[in-house]
Design an enzyme around this catalytic site. Structure first.
Site, PDB file in Angstrom:
ATOM      1  CD  GLU A  52      -2.868   1.227   2.347  1.00 39.09           C
ATOM      2  OE1 GLU A  52      -3.277   2.335   2.759  1.00 39.09           O
ATOM      3  OE2 GLU A  52      -3.237   0.141   2.843  1.00 39.09           O
TER       4      GLU A  52
ATOM      5  CD  GLU B 101       2.148   8.245   4.949  1.00 46.40           C
ATOM      6  OE1 GLU B 101       2.586   9.406   4.802  1.00 46.40           O
ATOM      7  OE2 GLU B 101       1.206   7.763   4.278  1.00 46.40           O
TER       8      GLU B 101
ATOM      9  CG  ASP C  21       9.313   8.792  -3.181  1.00 48.97           C
ATOM     10  OD1 ASP C  21       8.405   9.597  -2.904  1.00 48.97           O
ATOM     11  OD2 ASP C  21       9.564   8.431  -4.342  1.00 48.97           O
TER      12      ASP C  21
ATOM     13  CG  ASP D 253      -1.139  15.651  -2.724  1.00 47.55           C
ATOM     14  OD1 ASP D 253      -2.022  16.320  -3.310  1.00 47.55           O
ATOM     15  OD2 ASP D 253      -0.335  16.150  -1.927  1.00 47.55           O
TER      16      ASP D 253
ATOM     17  CE  LYS E 251      -3.667  26.223  -5.175  1.00 46.27           C
ATOM     18  NZ  LYS E 251      -2.751  27.191  -4.530  1.00 46.27           N
TER      19      LYS E 251
ATOM     20  CG  ASP F 279     -11.570  12.429  -2.356  1.00 50.90           C
ATOM     21  OD1 ASP F 279     -10.453  12.546  -2.910  1.00 50.90           O
ATOM     22  OD2 ASP F 279     -11.823  12.956  -1.258  1.00 50.90           O
TER      23      ASP F 279
ATOM     24  CB  THR G 200     -10.184   5.945   6.019  1.00 44.36           C
ATOM     25  OG1 THR G 200     -10.238   6.747   4.818  1.00 44.36           O
ATOM     26  CG2 THR G 200      -9.612   4.567   5.677  1.00 44.36           C
ATOM     27  NE  ARG G 201      -9.833   9.354  12.110  1.00 38.38           N
ATOM     28  CZ  ARG G 201      -9.038   9.783  13.083  1.00 38.38           C
ATOM     29  NH1 ARG G 201      -9.465  10.699  13.934  1.00 38.38           N
ATOM     30  NH2 ARG G 201      -7.818   9.300  13.223  1.00 38.38           N
TER      31      ARG G 201
ATOM     32  CD  GLU H  24     -14.011   5.807   1.096  1.00 39.09           C
ATOM     33  OE1 GLU H  24     -15.003   5.404   0.444  1.00 39.09           O
ATOM     34  OE2 GLU H  24     -13.085   5.063   1.477  1.00 39.09           O
TER      35      GLU H  24
END
Length: 247
Positions: A79, A104, A131, A154, A158, A190, A224-225, A227
């Site tokens: 993941e 992460e 990374d 992410d 923009k 999303d 998840t929070r 989402e």
């Protein structure tokens, strides 16, 4: 986690060497509860990655042997951007016969994941503060993953920042390198314009097959929070996937 100029420099970095690193100095201060979890179980769950020239790089020559890392041979799921570990811990608890590796770079997120792991009592997870680009390029063995998951990367919403998005045509060969034939690349976002970009990338990805349309929500991903916040703002959650073809 898009590639940066520093990451590209790492390809020609100095020979392999180990460094003493202080993870708590990268990515913010840990709460007392997070620090307690780090002190208690980080040695067991967090991979000791020798650094190159940046704090999220991996030294040239450093590789991971999944069987050695987990102490067994089992299906492996990666993941990317595991955040606070909600999806990762849930998946590991539901699938004890599968190993899970989370990448992460935000250290408090890793520490929060350790809290979740300790509470859930699962052992089939490892975490790495590194990374994705060097990990997929050279740290992981070829065809070592049964599945790769990228949940809510992410969006760089923009327009001038779209070039920083991770899921691009250039990222496809890295994923293809590490996935086994028949392995699955799963994504969710999303942000509709990023979802459209992902769909286009998967549709022309060499070495992959895809439905060419949105997937049903992946049942293995909990809400998840993060989402829930996107849904509360009226955003549509899009799931996509592609399957690595045999050579």
């Amino acid at each position: 986690m898009p590639e940066t100029a520093e990451d590209r420099t790492d390809r020609d970095e100095e020979p392999f060497r180990r460094e003493i690193v202080s993870f708590t100095r990268r990515g913010g201060r840990l709460s007392d509860r997070q620090q307690d979890a780090w002190d208690d179980v980080a040695e067991r769950f967090v991979v000791d990655v020798p650094r190159g020239r940046t704090s999220t790089s991996a030294a040239e020559g450093f590789t991971l042997d999944p069987a050695e890392l987990f102490g067994r041979s089992a299906p492996l799921v990666l993941e990317i951007g595991s955040g606070r570990g909600e999806s990762l811990v849930h998946a590991a608890k539901e699938n004890p016969g599968t190993d899970f590796l989370g990448l992460e770079v935000y250290v408090p997120g890793v520490a929060q994941t350790l809290i979740g792991l300790r509470h859930a009592g699962v052992e089939n997870v490892r975490l790495a503060v590194v990374d994705a680009v060097p990990t997929l390029t050279r740290v992981l063995p070829e065809e070592s993953l049964d599945e790769l998951r990228v949940w809510f990367p992410d969006p760089w919403h923009k327009t001038r920042h779209h070039k920083r998005r991770m899921v691009t045509d250039d990222f496809v060969p890295l994923v293809r390198r590490v996935l086994k034939p028949g392995g699955t690349w799963r994504l969710a976002t999303d942000w509709q314009d990023y979802a459209d970009q992902m769909l286009e990338v998967l549709g022309r990805a060499e070495g992959f097959t895809t439905s060419g349309d949105w997937d049903e929500r992946f049942a293995g991903r909990p809400v998840t929070r993060f989402e829930a916040k996107g849904t509360a703002k009226g955003r549509t959650i899009r799931d996509l996937s592609a399957t690595r073809m045999s050579a």
